[in-house]
Scaffold this motif. Structure first.
Motif, PDB file in Angstrom:
ATOM      1  N   THR A 165     -19.042 -14.621  34.434  1.00 18.32           N
ATOM      2  CA  THR A 165     -20.179 -14.960  35.299  1.00 18.32           C
ATOM      3  C   THR A 165     -20.993 -13.759  35.753  1.00 18.32           C
ATOM      4  O   THR A 165     -22.185 -13.901  36.064  1.00 18.32           O
ATOM      5  CB  THR A 165     -19.687 -15.711  36.547  1.00 18.32           C
ATOM      6  OG1 THR A 165     -18.721 -14.890  37.237  1.00 18.32           O
ATOM      7  CG2 THR A 165     -19.047 -17.037  36.168  1.00 18.32           C
ATOM      8  N   LEU A 166     -20.375 -12.567  35.795  1.00 21.05           N
ATOM      9  CA  LEU A 166     -21.083 -11.404  36.313  1.00 21.05           C
ATOM     10  C   LEU A 166     -21.216 -10.269  35.299  1.00 21.05           C
ATOM     11  O   LEU A 166     -22.317  -9.782  35.045  1.00 21.05           O
ATOM     12  CB  LEU A 166     -20.374 -10.873  37.573  1.00 21.05           C
ATOM     13  CG  LEU A 166     -20.315 -11.813  38.779  1.00 21.05           C
ATOM     14  CD1 LEU A 166     -19.574 -11.141  39.926  1.00 21.05           C
ATOM     15  CD2 LEU A 166     -21.706 -12.233  39.219  1.00 21.05           C
ATOM     16  N   LEU A 167     -20.122  -9.856  34.707  1.00 20.21           N
ATOM     17  CA  LEU A 167     -20.157  -8.650  33.873  1.00 20.21           C
ATOM     18  C   LEU A 167     -20.859  -8.874  32.539  1.00 20.21           C
ATOM     19  O   LEU A 167     -21.709  -8.067  32.135  1.00 20.21           O
ATOM     20  CB  LEU A 167     -18.734  -8.126  33.653  1.00 20.21           C
ATOM     21  CG  LEU A 167     -17.995  -7.714  34.932  1.00 20.21           C
ATOM     22  CD1 LEU A 167     -16.587  -7.253  34.602  1.00 20.21           C
ATOM     23  CD2 LEU A 167     -18.757  -6.624  35.665  1.00 20.21           C
ATOM     24  N   HIS A 168     -20.526  -9.969  31.848  1.00 23.98           N
ATOM     25  CA  HIS A 168     -21.171 -10.225  30.559  1.00 23.98           C
ATOM     26  C   HIS A 168     -22.691 -10.344  30.697  1.00 23.98           C
ATOM     27  O   HIS A 168     -23.430  -9.752  29.890  1.00 23.98           O
ATOM     28  CB  HIS A 168     -20.584 -11.465  29.897  1.00 23.98           C
ATOM     29  CG  HIS A 168     -21.091 -11.694  28.504  1.00 23.98           C
ATOM     30  ND1 HIS A 168     -22.285 -12.346  28.248  1.00 23.98           N
ATOM     31  CD2 HIS A 168     -20.590 -11.340  27.294  1.00 23.98           C
ATOM     32  CE1 HIS A 168     -22.491 -12.397  26.956  1.00 23.98           C
ATOM     33  NE2 HIS A 168     -21.483 -11.794  26.345  1.00 23.98           N
ATOM     34  N   PRO A 169     -23.198 -11.083  31.701  1.00 21.60           N
ATOM     35  CA  PRO A 169     -24.664 -11.131  31.856  1.00 21.60           C
ATOM     36  C   PRO A 169     -25.279  -9.754  32.102  1.00 21.60           C
ATOM     37  O   PRO A 169     -26.374  -9.458  31.601  1.00 21.60           O
ATOM     38  CB  PRO A 169     -24.864 -12.048  33.073  1.00 21.60           C
ATOM     39  CG  PRO A 169     -23.643 -12.906  33.098  1.00 21.60           C
ATOM     40  CD  PRO A 169     -22.537 -12.026  32.630  1.00 21.60           C
ATOM     41  N   VAL A 170     -24.593  -8.891  32.861  1.00 24.00           N
ATOM     42  CA  VAL A 170     -25.119  -7.546  33.119  1.00 24.00           C
ATOM     43  C   VAL A 170     -25.155  -6.738  31.825  1.00 24.00           C
ATOM     44  O   VAL A 170     -26.138  -6.051  31.528  1.00 24.00           O
ATOM     45  CB  VAL A 170     -24.273  -6.831  34.188  1.00 24.00           C
ATOM     46  CG1 VAL A 170     -24.675  -5.354  34.279  1.00 24.00           C
ATOM     47  CG2 VAL A 170     -24.454  -7.498  35.544  1.00 24.00           C
ATOM     48  N   TYR A 171     -24.098  -6.824  31.024  1.00 25.11           N
ATOM     49  CA  TYR A 171     -24.051  -6.062  29.778  1.00 25.11           C
ATOM     50  C   TYR A 171     -25.094  -6.574  28.772  1.00 25.11           C
ATOM     51  O   TYR A 171     -25.659  -5.791  28.010  1.00 25.11           O
ATOM     52  CB  TYR A 171     -22.660  -6.128  29.158  1.00 25.11           C
ATOM     53  CG  TYR A 171     -21.558  -5.595  30.056  1.00 25.11           C
ATOM     54  CD1 TYR A 171     -21.841  -4.692  31.093  1.00 25.11           C
ATOM     55  CD2 TYR A 171     -20.233  -5.992  29.890  1.00 25.11           C
ATOM     56  CE1 TYR A 171     -20.833  -4.211  31.917  1.00 25.11           C
ATOM     57  CE2 TYR A 171     -19.230  -5.502  30.711  1.00 25.11           C
ATOM     58  CZ  TYR A 171     -19.533  -4.619  31.724  1.00 25.11           C
ATOM     59  OH  TYR A 171     -18.534  -4.146  32.543  1.00 25.11           O
ATOM     60  N   ALA A 172     -25.339  -7.887  28.794  1.00 27.15           N
ATOM     61  CA  ALA A 172     -26.376  -8.438  27.916  1.00 27.15           C
ATOM     62  C   ALA A 172     -27.756  -7.922  28.333  1.00 27.15           C
ATOM     63  O   ALA A 172     -28.598  -7.583  27.482  1.00 27.15           O
ATOM     64  CB  ALA A 172     -26.340  -9.959  27.955  1.00 27.15           C
ATOM     65  N   LEU A 173     -28.002  -7.840  29.642  1.00 25.60           N
ATOM     66  CA  LEU A 173     -29.271  -7.300  30.134  1.00 25.60           C
ATOM     67  C   LEU A 173     -29.401  -5.816  29.794  1.00 25.60           C
ATOM     68  O   LEU A 173     -30.490  -5.334  29.461  1.00 25.60           O
ATOM     69  CB  LEU A 173     -29.369  -7.488  31.649  1.00 25.60           C
ATOM     70  CG  LEU A 173     -29.775  -8.869  32.147  1.00 25.60           C
ATOM     71  CD1 LEU A 173     -29.640  -8.930  33.663  1.00 25.60           C
ATOM     72  CD2 LEU A 173     -31.194  -9.201  31.728  1.00 25.60           C
ATOM     73  N   GLN A 174     -28.292  -5.103  29.893  1.00 22.99           N
ATOM     74  CA  GLN A 174     -28.308  -3.688  29.539  1.00 22.99           C
ATOM     75  C   GLN A 174     -28.755  -3.502  28.091  1.00 22.99           C
ATOM     76  O   GLN A 174     -29.613  -2.674  27.793  1.00 22.99           O
ATOM     77  CB  GLN A 174     -26.916  -3.081  29.737  1.00 22.99           C
ATOM     78  CG  GLN A 174     -26.839  -1.600  29.387  1.00 22.99           C
ATOM     79  CD  GLN A 174     -25.468  -1.174  28.917  1.00 22.99           C
ATOM     80  OE1 GLN A 174     -24.626  -2.002  28.548  1.00 22.99           O
ATOM     81  NE2 GLN A 174     -25.222   0.120  28.923  1.00 22.99           N
ATOM     82  N   ARG A 175     -28.191  -4.283  27.193  1.00 26.75           N
ATOM     83  CA  ARG A 175     -28.576  -4.183  25.783  1.00 26.75           C
ATOM     84  C   ARG A 175     -30.050  -4.523  25.597  1.00 26.75           C
ATOM     85  O   ARG A 175     -30.779  -3.841  24.863  1.00 26.75           O
ATOM     86  CB  ARG A 175     -27.706  -5.118  24.944  1.00 26.75           C
ATOM     87  CG  ARG A 175     -28.087  -5.149  23.465  1.00 26.75           C
ATOM     88  CD  ARG A 175     -27.263  -6.180  22.697  1.00 26.75           C
ATOM     89  NE  ARG A 175     -27.734  -6.305  21.334  1.00 26.75           N
ATOM     90  CZ  ARG A 175     -27.373  -5.522  20.317  1.00 26.75           C
ATOM     91  NH1 ARG A 175     -26.517  -4.536  20.538  1.00 26.75           N
ATOM     92  NH2 ARG A 175     -27.857  -5.690  19.108  1.00 26.75           N
ATOM     93  N   GLU A 176     -30.518  -5.555  26.285  1.00 26.96           N
ATOM     94  CA  GLU A 176     -31.899  -6.013  26.149  1.00 26.96           C
ATOM     95  C   GLU A 176     -32.890  -4.966  26.645  1.00 26.96           C
ATOM     96  O   GLU A 176     -33.963  -4.784  26.059  1.00 26.96           O
ATOM     97  CB  GLU A 176     -32.054  -7.311  26.946  1.00 26.96           C
ATOM     98  CG  GLU A 176     -33.439  -7.890  26.990  1.00 26.96           C
ATOM     99  CD  GLU A 176     -33.511  -9.121  27.889  1.00 26.96           C
ATOM    100  OE1 GLU A 176     -34.417  -9.173  28.737  1.00 26.96           O
ATOM    101  OE2 GLU A 176     -32.636 -10.009  27.754  1.00 26.96           O
ATOM    102  N   ARG A 177     -32.538  -4.242  27.714  1.00 25.60           N
ATOM    103  CA  ARG A 177     -33.486  -3.331  28.345  1.00 25.60           C
ATOM    104  C   ARG A 177     -33.338  -1.871  27.908  1.00 25.60           C
ATOM    105  O   ARG A 177     -34.322  -1.117  27.947  1.00 25.60           O
ATOM    106  CB  ARG A 177     -33.325  -3.400  29.874  1.00 25.60           C
ATOM    107  CG  ARG A 177     -33.648  -4.755  30.452  1.00 25.60           C
ATOM    108  CD  ARG A 177     -33.422  -4.776  31.950  1.00 25.60           C
ATOM    109  NE  ARG A 177     -33.612  -6.104  32.516  1.00 25.60           N
ATOM    110  CZ  ARG A 177     -33.434  -6.412  33.796  1.00 25.60           C
ATOM    111  NH1 ARG A 177     -33.060  -5.457  34.645  1.00 25.60           N
ATOM    112  NH2 ARG A 177     -33.610  -7.644  34.220  1.00 25.60           N
TER     113      ARG A 177
END
Length: 213
Positions: A165-177
């Motif tokens: 719920t928290l870490l995977h979404p952050v890591y996905a955003l990191q890759r995107e940005r």
């Protein structure tokens, strides 16, 4: 002394950023400024992280007290405290151009330090492989010190409890940005492969002479 080259490495946790940064540090005789020594977001309670995600996860709201200031001081040739290992970080006097290695999750997407990066490397590891490596770090430490295993088990349980719920979404955003602004994207390979790729990938306009030690 010429203006230092800021060589940054980004990628998801478990991608090998710190290992590559240490290899680059040894090669160039360069100090390493590490995001993990400054970040304070892991101390946030889960509900605060969730609220930050709901607000669009602005990277300028990620607390990194002293990170930009220490980078600026190093670029001016001033020593700074080594907040990761203790002691003091200084520019090397060897080579035609000094190097600063920046170990950072946020790359050029961080307003405080991103504009100072001369060459950005993204370690393009799939998140499931990065997760496996991260988990291995927990089990390796527990095996090294069995008496501390209960504490590592608790940390592992907390990490996995937040992952979906928290870490995977952050890591996905990191890759995107972060990934799109990289000068080099490195996939699978050994540490020696990655070190050679970075050395050859730095443009001649940013050339730095490595230490011969």
């Amino acid at each position: 002394m010429s203006t230092p080259l800021v060589l940054a490495v980004s990628g998801p946790p478990g991608s090998g950023k710190s290992t590559l940064c240490r290899a680059l540090s040894d090669h160039f005789g360069a100090p390493v400024l590490a995001y993990d020594a400054y970040e304070a977001i892991t101390a946030w309670p889960p509900e605060r992280v969730a609220a930050w995600l709901a607000e669009g996860a602005p990277f300028d709201a990620v607390p990194l007290p002293g990170f930009a200031e220490d980078l600026a001081r190093l670029r001016r040739g001033e020593p700074v405290p080594d907040r990761e290992r203790g002691g003091t970080l200084r520019l090397s006097r060897r080579g035609a151009r000094p190097v600063i290695v920046l170990d950072t999750l946020l790359g050029r997407a961080h307003p405080g330090t991103g504009a100072e990066i001369d060459h950005l490397v993204w370690l393009d590891l799939p998140l499931d492989v990065a997760l496996a490596r991260k988990l291995r770090s927990f089990t390796t430490e527990a095996r090294r010190d069995p008496s501390a295993a209960p504490g590592f088990l608790g940390a592992l349980d907390a990490y996995l409890g937040r992952y979906d719920t928290l870490l995977h979404p952050v890591y996905a955003l990191q890759r995107e940005r972060v990934r799109p602004a990289a000068d080099q994207v490195l996939g699978a390979g050994t540490l020696a492969d990655h070190l050679a790729a970075v050395r050859s990938g730095i443009p001649s306009t940013h050339a730095a002479v490595p230490t011969t030690a």
